[in-house]
Design an enzyme around this catalytic site. Structure first.
Site, PDB file in Angstrom:
ATOM      1  N   PRO A 123       0.840  -1.208   0.000  1.00  0.00           N
ATOM      2  CA  PRO A 123       0.000   0.000   0.000  1.00  0.00           C
ATOM      3  C   PRO A 123       0.875   1.258   0.000  1.00  0.00           C
ATOM      4  CG  PRO A 123       0.009  -1.034   2.175  1.00  0.00           C
ATOM      5  CD  PRO A 123       0.721  -1.969   1.250  1.00  0.00           C
ATOM      6  N   MET A 124       0.598   2.163  -0.915  1.00  0.00           N
ATOM      7  CA  MET A 124       1.388   3.404  -0.961  1.00  0.00           C
ATOM      8  C   MET A 124       0.507   4.616  -1.197  1.00  0.00           C
ATOM      9  SD  MET A 124       4.864   2.236  -2.899  1.00  0.00           S
ATOM     10  CE  MET A 124       3.981   1.158  -4.022  1.00  0.00           C
ATOM     11  N   THR A 125       0.434   5.463  -0.189  1.00  0.00           N
ATOM     12  CA  THR A 125      -0.318   6.712  -0.276  1.00  0.00           C
ATOM     13  C   THR A 125       0.226   7.548  -1.416  1.00  0.00           C
ATOM     14  OG1 THR A 125      -0.824   6.741   2.055  1.00  0.00           O
ATOM     15  CG2 THR A 125      -0.764   8.879   0.968  1.00  0.00           C
ATOM     16  N   GLN A 139      -6.738  -0.734   1.407  1.00  0.00           N
ATOM     17  CA  GLN A 139      -6.162  -0.668   2.759  1.00  0.00           C
ATOM     18  C   GLN A 139      -6.955   0.358   3.565  1.00  0.00           C
ATOM     19  OE1 GLN A 139      -2.517   1.392   3.978  1.00  0.00           O
ATOM     20  NE2 GLN A 139      -1.818  -0.490   4.969  1.00  0.00           N
ATOM     21  N   HIS A 151       2.942   1.351  11.647  1.00  0.00           N
ATOM     22  CA  HIS A 151       3.663   2.617  11.385  1.00  0.00           C
ATOM     23  C   HIS A 151       3.282   3.795  12.277  1.00  0.00           C
ATOM     24  CE1 HIS A 151       4.174   0.956   6.989  1.00  0.00           C
ATOM     25  NE2 HIS A 151       4.710   0.172   7.914  1.00  0.00           N
ATOM     26  N   TYR A 155       0.160   4.772  13.258  1.00  0.00           N
ATOM     27  CA  TYR A 155      -1.167   5.363  13.050  1.00  0.00           C
ATOM     28  C   TYR A 155      -2.166   4.828  14.090  1.00  0.00           C
ATOM     29  CZ  TYR A 155       0.851   7.145   8.727  1.00  0.00           C
ATOM     30  OH  TYR A 155       1.646   7.802   7.821  1.00  0.00           O
TER      31      TYR A 155
HETATM   32  C1  LIG Z   1       5.165   6.868  -1.197  1.00  0.00           C
HETATM   33  C2  LIG Z   1       4.886   5.835  -0.132  1.00  0.00           C
HETATM   34  C3  LIG Z   1       3.656   5.808   0.489  1.00  0.00           C
HETATM   35  C4  LIG Z   1       3.367   4.831   1.462  1.00  0.00           C
HETATM   36  N1  LIG Z   1       2.108   4.780   2.001  1.00  0.00           N
HETATM   37  C5  LIG Z   1       1.758   3.740   2.795  1.00  0.00           C
HETATM   38  C6  LIG Z   1       0.401   3.541   3.186  1.00  0.00           C
HETATM   39  O1  LIG Z   1      -0.523   4.262   2.798  1.00  0.00           O
HETATM   40  N2  LIG Z   1       0.138   2.487   4.002  1.00  0.00           N
HETATM   41  C7  LIG Z   1       1.104   1.648   4.443  1.00  0.00           C
HETATM   42  O2  LIG Z   1       0.812   0.707   5.186  1.00  0.00           O
HETATM   43  N3  LIG Z   1       2.397   1.802   4.062  1.00  0.00           N
HETATM   44  C8  LIG Z   1       2.732   2.801   3.229  1.00  0.00           C
HETATM   45  N4  LIG Z   1       4.020   2.899   2.764  1.00  0.00           N
HETATM   46  C9  LIG Z   1       4.997   1.840   3.086  1.00  0.00           C
HETATM   47  C10 LIG Z   1       4.995   0.759   1.993  1.00  0.00           C
HETATM   48  O3  LIG Z   1       3.786   0.035   1.977  1.00  0.00           O
HETATM   49  C11 LIG Z   1       6.142  -0.250   2.180  1.00  0.00           C
HETATM   50  O4  LIG Z   1       5.993  -0.905   3.418  1.00  0.00           O
HETATM   51  C12 LIG Z   1       7.481   0.429   2.138  1.00  0.00           C
HETATM   52  O5  LIG Z   1       7.582   1.286   1.021  1.00  0.00           O
HETATM   53  C13 LIG Z   1       8.611  -0.596   2.098  1.00  0.00           C
HETATM   54  O6  LIG Z   1       8.605  -1.292   0.883  1.00  0.00           O
HETATM   55  P1  LIG Z   1       9.694  -0.943  -0.275  1.00  0.00           P
HETATM   56  O7  LIG Z   1      11.002  -0.894   0.447  1.00  0.00           O
HETATM   57  O8  LIG Z   1       9.542  -2.085  -1.223  1.00  0.00           O
HETATM   58  O9  LIG Z   1       9.337   0.398  -0.844  1.00  0.00           O
HETATM   59  C14 LIG Z   1       4.347   3.885   1.822  1.00  0.00           C
HETATM   60  C15 LIG Z   1       5.601   3.932   1.203  1.00  0.00           C
HETATM   61  C16 LIG Z   1       5.881   4.866   0.221  1.00  0.00           C
HETATM   62  C17 LIG Z   1       7.222   4.855  -0.477  1.00  0.00           C
END
Ligand SMILES: Cc1cc2nc3c(=O)[nH]c(=O)nc-3n(C[C@H](O)[C@H](O)[C@H](O)COP(=O)(O)O)c2cc1C
Length: 373
Positions: A28-30, A105, A175, A177
């Site tokens: 999940p990525m905001t 999510q 994280h 929240y």
């Molecule tokens: C731009 C961005 C937005 C994110 N938003 C969320 C989110 O909305 N919810 C969440 O649980 N994690 C969020 N994360 C964390 C990611 O889900 C993930 O755990 C983290 O990027 C590690 O994975 P990676 O190293 O493959 O990027 C976000 C990460 C990034 C880079």
């Protein structure tokens, strides 16, 4: 990457009504590209591209439940209200049209402010005790009525996810929240049934959220719960210091209805309890699977050279070896692996791995955060 590792990654997976063609999950990525909280066609096409790129399961960006201050940026999507839900209907239809699987999510930020903007909601923020970090007050402590309404709002969002045709849903409990603010002794100072001196007692809010969601979606619809030991407020925090504490935390959540624990680490290869099984020992997802018997998702810096929090400081990242992932998949430490930034930058990342085109994997650049492509 060896043929066995590719085989391990591309082995189908089934749990309850969810059947996946491979083990790769989009984390999940905001993205904050939903004006007025409504995901538009650009959001639907962004997710459709990942489904076309052979991602096994897509988890949406955090999308917020129906509480007055559940988000901390104005373009974070709602998961309530006719217009936003119509937008999400379009998203899941596009993903299904190309054979993808997806879950939203479900999110409530609690007392955490955005570190990208200084926007604040027009009502006070809410959290277990009015603290965002140790000794740091922000917003109001939730009343018992607020808690009951929030639990009901999670249930309502879950029912909508199922009604729209999503394949699964994830609860954001990580994280730092809202759910995590209940888990953490430094932000949960409540004296009622939602507080307590043990992690198990402080998990009651999450347990009630899971029960409310299970009631809304029925038995066969899989529920994922995302958890982390670390907080954005403090990377060094651990909620569970021992496997016993971890069991006390996770087993009641499983009992309440969680099917899959999504165990968030910044670097997936780091051992959770190295004092027990060494520096190469089981990671968080590995321990969660061992202690509960539930399926687990691991995550954190897969295929990239540094962790994701550096992205918000403007740092890029280069492709890195997948050998460690191979080793851990082969020993069946966890069931699924989530990938964040690599998939944000490159919708074809999975296809490239499947076809052995490792030389075509590209860098993650922080400018990728500024667009939805
Ligand atoms: C731009 C961005 C937005 C994110 N938003 C969320 C989110 O909305 N919810 C969440 O649980 N994690 C969020 N994360 C964390 C990611 O889900 C993930 O755990 C983290 O990027 C590690 O994975 P990676 O190293 O493959 O990027 C976000 C990460 C990034 C880079």
């Amino acid at each position: 990457m060896s043929t066995q590792a590719i085989e391990a990654l591309f082995t189908p997976f089934k749990i309850k009504s969810l059947e996946l063609k491979n083990r790769i999950v989009m984390a999940p990525m905001t993205r904050s590209f939903s004006p007025h909280g409504i995901p538009g066609t650009d959001v639907a096409i962004y997710y459709r591209r990942r489904a076309e790129g052979q991602v096994g399961l897509i988890l949406s960006e955090g999308t917020v439940i129906d509480r007055p201050a559940s988000r901390n940026e104005p373009q974070i999507p709602f998961f309530h209200g006719e217009a936003a839900l119509k937008g999400w209907q379009h998203v899941i239809d596009e993903v299904h049209a190309v054979g993808g699987k997806m879950g939203p999510q479900l999110w409530h930020v609690g007392a955490v402010a955005s570190f990208m903007t200084d926007w604040v909601p027009d009502v006070p923020v809410e959290s277990p005790s009015g603290f965002v970090a140790p000794g740091q007050k922000r917003g109001d402590a939730m009343t018992e009525q607020d808690i009951a309404d929030t639990i009901a709002a999670y249930g309502k969002a879950a029912a909508e996810a199922k009604r729209l045709g999503f394949d699964v849903l994830e609860i954001h409990g990580a994280h730092g929240y809202l759910l995590d603010q209940f888990f953490w002794s430094e932000t949960n100072l409540r004296q009622d049934n939602y507080g307590g001196s043990t992690l198990k007692e402080r998990s009651r809010f999450a347990v009630d959220v899971v029960k409310s969601i299970r009631k809304a979606v029925g038995e066969d619809f899989p529920i994922i719960l995302r958890l982390s030991q670390w907080k954005q407020q403090d990377y060094t925090v651990k909620l569970a210091h021992t496997p016993d504490e971890m069991s006390g935390w996770l087993l009641p959540l499983k009992e309440a209805g969680v099917d899959i624990f999504h165990c968030s680490q910044r670097r997936f290869w780091e051992a959770e309890f190295p004092e027990i099984d060494g520096a190469e020992g089981l990671n968080f997802a590995g321990w969660a699977k061992k202690l509960t018997g539930a399926a687990t998702i691991s995550v954190g810096s897969v295929g990239l050279s540094n962790d994701f929090m550096t992205a918000f400081g403007g740092e890029g990242s280069q492709p890195a070896s997948l050998d460690t992932l191979e080793k851990r998949l082969e020993r069946n430490e966890f069931d699924l692996i989530a990938v964040g930034r690599a998939l944000l930058s490159d919708s074809k990342w999975v296809q490239k791995i499947q076809e052995g085109h490792m030389d075509q994997l590209q860098d993650f650049s922080p400018t990728d955060l500024k667009q939805l492509n």
